[in-house]
Each structure stands twice: as C-alpha cells, then as structure tokens.
Design a protein around this motif. Structure first.
Motif, PDB file in Angstrom:
ATOM      1  N   GLY A 197      20.926  -4.419   9.400  1.00 30.88           N
ATOM      2  CA  GLY A 197      19.709  -4.844  10.062  1.00 30.88           C
ATOM      3  C   GLY A 197      18.835  -3.781  10.680  1.00 30.88           C
ATOM      4  O   GLY A 197      17.895  -4.123  11.402  1.00 30.88           O
ATOM      5  N   LEU A 198      19.077  -2.497  10.414  1.00 30.35           N
ATOM      6  CA  LEU A 198      18.127  -1.473  10.857  1.00 30.35           C
ATOM      7  C   LEU A 198      16.871  -1.599   9.997  1.00 30.35           C
ATOM      8  O   LEU A 198      16.945  -1.510   8.777  1.00 30.35           O
ATOM      9  CB  LEU A 198      18.729  -0.072  10.713  1.00 30.35           C
ATOM     10  CG  LEU A 198      17.768   1.100  10.959  1.00 30.35           C
ATOM     11  CD1 LEU A 198      17.266   1.102  12.403  1.00 30.35           C
ATOM     12  CD2 LEU A 198      18.429   2.428  10.609  1.00 30.35           C
ATOM     13  N   GLU A 199      15.730  -1.813  10.641  1.00 28.05           N
ATOM     14  CA  GLU A 199      14.471  -1.901   9.908  1.00 28.05           C
ATOM     15  C   GLU A 199      13.717  -0.590  10.047  1.00 28.05           C
ATOM     16  O   GLU A 199      13.523  -0.096  11.159  1.00 28.05           O
ATOM     17  CB  GLU A 199      13.605  -3.053  10.400  1.00 28.05           C
ATOM     18  CG  GLU A 199      12.347  -3.224   9.553  1.00 28.05           C
ATOM     19  CD  GLU A 199      11.543  -4.461   9.884  1.00 28.05           C
ATOM     20  OE1 GLU A 199      11.980  -5.555   9.518  1.00 28.05           O
ATOM     21  OE2 GLU A 199      10.493  -4.312  10.529  1.00 28.05           O
ATOM     22  N   VAL A 200      13.291  -0.046   8.912  1.00 28.15           N
ATOM     23  CA  VAL A 200      12.613   1.249   8.879  1.00 28.15           C
ATOM     24  C   VAL A 200      11.306   1.105   8.120  1.00 28.15           C
ATOM     25  O   VAL A 200      11.264   0.442   7.078  1.00 28.15           O
ATOM     26  CB  VAL A 200      13.489   2.326   8.196  1.00 28.15           C
ATOM     27  CG1 VAL A 200      12.827   3.698   8.304  1.00 28.15           C
ATOM     28  CG2 VAL A 200      14.885   2.353   8.793  1.00 28.15           C
ATOM     29  N   GLY A 243       0.837  -1.202   0.000  1.00 30.76           N
ATOM     30  CA  GLY A 243       0.000   0.000   0.000  1.00 30.76           C
ATOM     31  C   GLY A 243       0.863   1.238   0.000  1.00 30.76           C
ATOM     32  O   GLY A 243       1.714   1.411  -0.868  1.00 30.76           O
ATOM     33  N   ASP A 244       0.667   2.109   1.006  1.00 31.29           N
ATOM     34  CA  ASP A 244       1.458   3.340   1.073  1.00 31.29           C
ATOM     35  C   ASP A 244       2.650   3.194   2.012  1.00 31.29           C
ATOM     36  O   ASP A 244       3.230   4.178   2.438  1.00 31.29           O
ATOM     37  CB  ASP A 244       0.572   4.520   1.509  1.00 31.29           C
ATOM     38  CG  ASP A 244       0.396   4.611   3.011  1.00 31.29           C
ATOM     39  OD1 ASP A 244       0.453   3.564   3.691  1.00 31.29           O
ATOM     40  OD2 ASP A 244       0.206   5.734   3.523  1.00 31.29           O
ATOM     41  N   GLN A 245       3.040   1.961   2.316  1.00 27.71           N
ATOM     42  CA  GLN A 245       4.106   1.718   3.285  1.00 27.71           C
ATOM     43  C   GLN A 245       5.296   1.021   2.625  1.00 27.71           C
ATOM     44  O   GLN A 245       5.145   0.000   1.954  1.00 27.71           O
ATOM     45  CB  GLN A 245       3.551   0.848   4.407  1.00 27.71           C
ATOM     46  CG  GLN A 245       4.493   0.632   5.563  1.00 27.71           C
ATOM     47  CD  GLN A 245       3.765   0.004   6.732  1.00 27.71           C
ATOM     48  OE1 GLN A 245       2.956   0.647   7.391  1.00 27.71           O
ATOM     49  NE2 GLN A 245       4.031  -1.263   6.990  1.00 27.71           N
ATOM     50  N   LEU A 246       6.489   1.593   2.822  1.00 33.14           N
ATOM     51  CA  LEU A 246       7.744   1.015   2.346  1.00 33.14           C
ATOM     52  C   LEU A 246       8.543   0.572   3.564  1.00 33.14           C
ATOM     53  O   LEU A 246       8.833   1.377   4.448  1.00 33.14           O
ATOM     54  CB  LEU A 246       8.538   2.055   1.547  1.00 33.14           C
ATOM     55  CG  LEU A 246       9.994   1.721   1.194  1.00 33.14           C
ATOM     56  CD1 LEU A 246      10.080   0.529   0.258  1.00 33.14           C
ATOM     57  CD2 LEU A 246      10.690   2.944   0.581  1.00 33.14           C
ATOM     58  N   THR A 247       8.881  -0.727   3.617  1.00 28.13           N
ATOM     59  CA  THR A 247       9.686  -1.263   4.719  1.00 28.13           C
ATOM     60  C   THR A 247      11.047  -1.651   4.161  1.00 28.13           C
ATOM     61  O   THR A 247      11.135  -2.343   3.134  1.00 28.13           O
ATOM     62  CB  THR A 247       9.001  -2.483   5.357  1.00 28.13           C
ATOM     63  OG1 THR A 247       7.698  -2.099   5.820  1.00 28.13           O
ATOM     64  CG2 THR A 247       9.810  -3.013   6.531  1.00 28.13           C
ATOM     65  N   VAL A 248      12.104  -1.197   4.836  1.00 27.12           N
ATOM     66  CA  VAL A 248      13.475  -1.401   4.367  1.00 27.12           C
ATOM     67  C   VAL A 248      14.324  -1.923   5.514  1.00 27.12           C
ATOM     68  O   VAL A 248      14.217  -1.431   6.641  1.00 27.12           O
ATOM     69  CB  VAL A 248      14.094  -0.075   3.863  1.00 27.12           C
ATOM     70  CG1 VAL A 248      15.501  -0.309   3.334  1.00 27.12           C
ATOM     71  CG2 VAL A 248      13.221   0.572   2.806  1.00 27.12           C
ATOM     72  N   THR A 249      15.191  -2.902   5.224  1.00 26.40           N
ATOM     73  CA  THR A 249      16.186  -3.366   6.190  1.00 26.40           C
ATOM     74  C   THR A 249      17.564  -3.085   5.601  1.00 26.40           C
ATOM     75  O   THR A 249      17.869  -3.500   4.474  1.00 26.40           O
ATOM     76  CB  THR A 249      16.030  -4.871   6.474  1.00 26.40           C
ATOM     77  OG1 THR A 249      14.696  -5.102   6.954  1.00 26.40           O
ATOM     78  CG2 THR A 249      17.031  -5.329   7.527  1.00 26.40           C
ATOM     79  N   THR A 250      18.405  -2.387   6.363  1.00 24.70           N
ATOM     80  CA  THR A 250      19.686  -1.927   5.840  1.00 24.70           C
ATOM     81  C   THR A 250      20.704  -3.050   5.695  1.00 24.70           C
ATOM     82  O   THR A 250      20.695  -4.027   6.443  1.00 24.70           O
ATOM     83  CB  THR A 250      20.298  -0.841   6.745  1.00 24.70           C
ATOM     84  OG1 THR A 250      20.476  -1.390   8.069  1.00 24.70           O
ATOM     85  CG2 THR A 250      19.442   0.396   6.797  1.00 24.70           C
ATOM     86  N   GLU A 251      21.602  -2.855   4.743  1.00 20.84           N
ATOM     87  CA  GLU A 251      22.772  -3.711   4.588  1.00 20.84           C
ATOM     88  C   GLU A 251      23.878  -3.233   5.536  1.00 20.84           C
ATOM     89  O   GLU A 251      23.798  -2.145   6.115  1.00 20.84           O
ATOM     90  CB  GLU A 251      23.267  -3.664   3.141  1.00 20.84           C
ATOM     91  CG  GLU A 251      22.246  -4.072   2.098  1.00 20.84           C
ATOM     92  CD  GLU A 251      21.923  -5.558   2.103  1.00 20.84           C
ATOM     93  OE1 GLU A 251      22.696  -6.352   2.682  1.00 20.84           O
ATOM     94  OE2 GLU A 251      20.888  -5.926   1.524  1.00 20.84           O
ATOM     95  N   ASN A 252      24.941  -4.030   5.646  1.00 23.45           N
ATOM     96  CA  ASN A 252      26.038  -3.729   6.559  1.00 23.45           C
ATOM     97  C   ASN A 252      26.856  -2.517   6.108  1.00 23.45           C
ATOM     98  O   ASN A 252      27.157  -2.373   4.929  1.00 23.45           O
ATOM     99  CB  ASN A 252      26.960  -4.953   6.668  1.00 23.45           C
ATOM    100  CG  ASN A 252      27.956  -4.822   7.803  1.00 23.45           C
ATOM    101  OD1 ASN A 252      27.631  -4.321   8.871  1.00 23.45           O
ATOM    102  ND2 ASN A 252      29.163  -5.283   7.569  1.00 23.45           N
ATOM    103  N   GLU A 253      27.191  -1.659   7.071  1.00 25.27           N
ATOM    104  CA  GLU A 253      28.121  -0.537   6.872  1.00 25.27           C
ATOM    105  C   GLU A 253      27.746   0.321   5.677  1.00 25.27           C
ATOM    106  O   GLU A 253      28.563   0.568   4.781  1.00 25.27           O
ATOM    107  CB  GLU A 253      29.553  -1.058   6.769  1.00 25.27           C
ATOM    108  CG  GLU A 253      30.006  -1.760   8.029  1.00 25.27           C
ATOM    109  CD  GLU A 253      31.416  -2.315   7.961  1.00 25.27           C
ATOM    110  OE1 GLU A 253      32.057  -2.232   6.893  1.00 25.27           O
ATOM    111  OE2 GLU A 253      31.881  -2.837   8.985  1.00 25.27           O
TER     112      GLU A 253
END
Length: 194
Positions: free
Chosen positions: A172-175, A21-31
C-alpha cells in the motif's frame, strides 16, 4: 531526449498503477523488495520497476513523491541489466528516519545511505551511466544537486532504467513519479572548481 513513460515495461507489475500524462502512480504489493544475498543472506527480486530502454552514455532524471510510513518503504529509480546486475536509488525509511539510499548489485548487493537534505517527501534524482560507471545525484528543487554515489557497474551497450518502488514490510505505499527523461550523458564536471 526522451520524456515521459511511453515504451516502458514492468518488472513485477503491481495490480494498481496508472499513467496520466507525464505522471505514473504506483501502489506497492505486500512484502516487495530488491536485494541479493549480502549480510541478510536472502534474495528478493519482487519489487516494482517500470523500465525503459537506454543505450550506454545517458542521463536519466525523475521526480518522486511519496509518504513513507513503514520500515523499508522505498521509492526512486532503477538501472537494470539482469537479475544479478542492477542498481536502485531513492528514499528509504529505515529505523524510523528517511534516508537517500543507493543499492548497487554486481552479483551481490551493497547499501549506502546519506542525508544531504531532510525534506524527502518530494525530491528529484539524476543518474548518469557511461563506460561502466554510474553517477547519482539528488535534489529538492531540481536546481541544487547533492552527489550520492559514484559506482562501478557492469558495462553494456544498453540498459533499462526507470521508476522503482518496494515495501518490504507491508502493502500500500503509493508513489507518484513524474518529470522522467532520458537524454545524452551529462558533461558537467564531477567536482566544482574551487
């Protein structure tokens, strides 16, 4: 007025992300990070940004939710012209505390931080771009806004703008990003009349 994340493209696509929908979920890569030279001497250009086109003279808005736990975890919004001209703004964890942060890069990066409010796990950003200037506000509730920065920026007929996240000291930061819109440049006065 454009709403949602349709029509965007990744600058450094992460392996884990989704749009619902209107939501984007992202998990970061290392460094991962965005930074150019100043003080530290290095150039990092591997952070994640999901960018949409916008013509000069626009206001973009975005809601950001994250749990910042590692030094320099960050999430917010990016304005991008090219690899030497970009701006990122949002929350960054530094020295054990969360700050609202703005990095303006016009050849080299600078960095400013402030804390107009302390509850920074769920907040909103508003960025107005016109005539070579950028105005950035943040809000806890979408109603009361605090100014973070007025900055000079490279004038151009068009830009790319959208959510940005990095985690320079881990993966692994989830936003969760939502409520994204791009519309005409705000005509609200910079300062309230007194």
């Amino acid at each position: 007025m454009k709403t949602g994340f349709g029509g965007g493209a990744w600058l450094n696509e992460p392996s884990r992300w989704s749009i619902d929908g209107d939501q984007l979920t992202v998990t970061t890569e290392n460094e991962t990070d965005f930074w150019r030279e100043t003080y530290y001497g290095f150039v990092h250009d591997n952070g994640h940004a999901y960018l949409l086109p916008a013509d000069d003279g626009f206001t973009a808005m975005l809601r950001v939710r994250a749990n910042y736990t590692a030094n320099f975890d960050q999430a917010g919004m990016m304005l991008h012209l090219d690899d030497r001209h970009w701006l990122k703004c949002g929350v960054e964890l530094t020295d054990g505390d969360r700050f609202l942060s703005v990095v303006v890069t016009n050849g080299r990066s600078d960095w400013s931080v402030c804390q107009p409010f302390r509850e920074l796990g769920d907040y909103r950003l508003r960025m107005t771009v016109k005539d070579g200037s950028v105005l950035i506000h943040a809000s806890r509730d979408g109603a009361n806004w605090s100014m973070l920065r007025v900055a000079a920026f490279a004038a151009a007929p068009s830009y790319r703008v959208g959510p940005m996240t990095c985690s320079p000291s881990r993966a692994g930061l989830e936003v969760v990003f939502s409520d994204f819109s791009i519309g005409p440049a705000s005509t609200e006065p910079l300062h309230a009349e007194v």
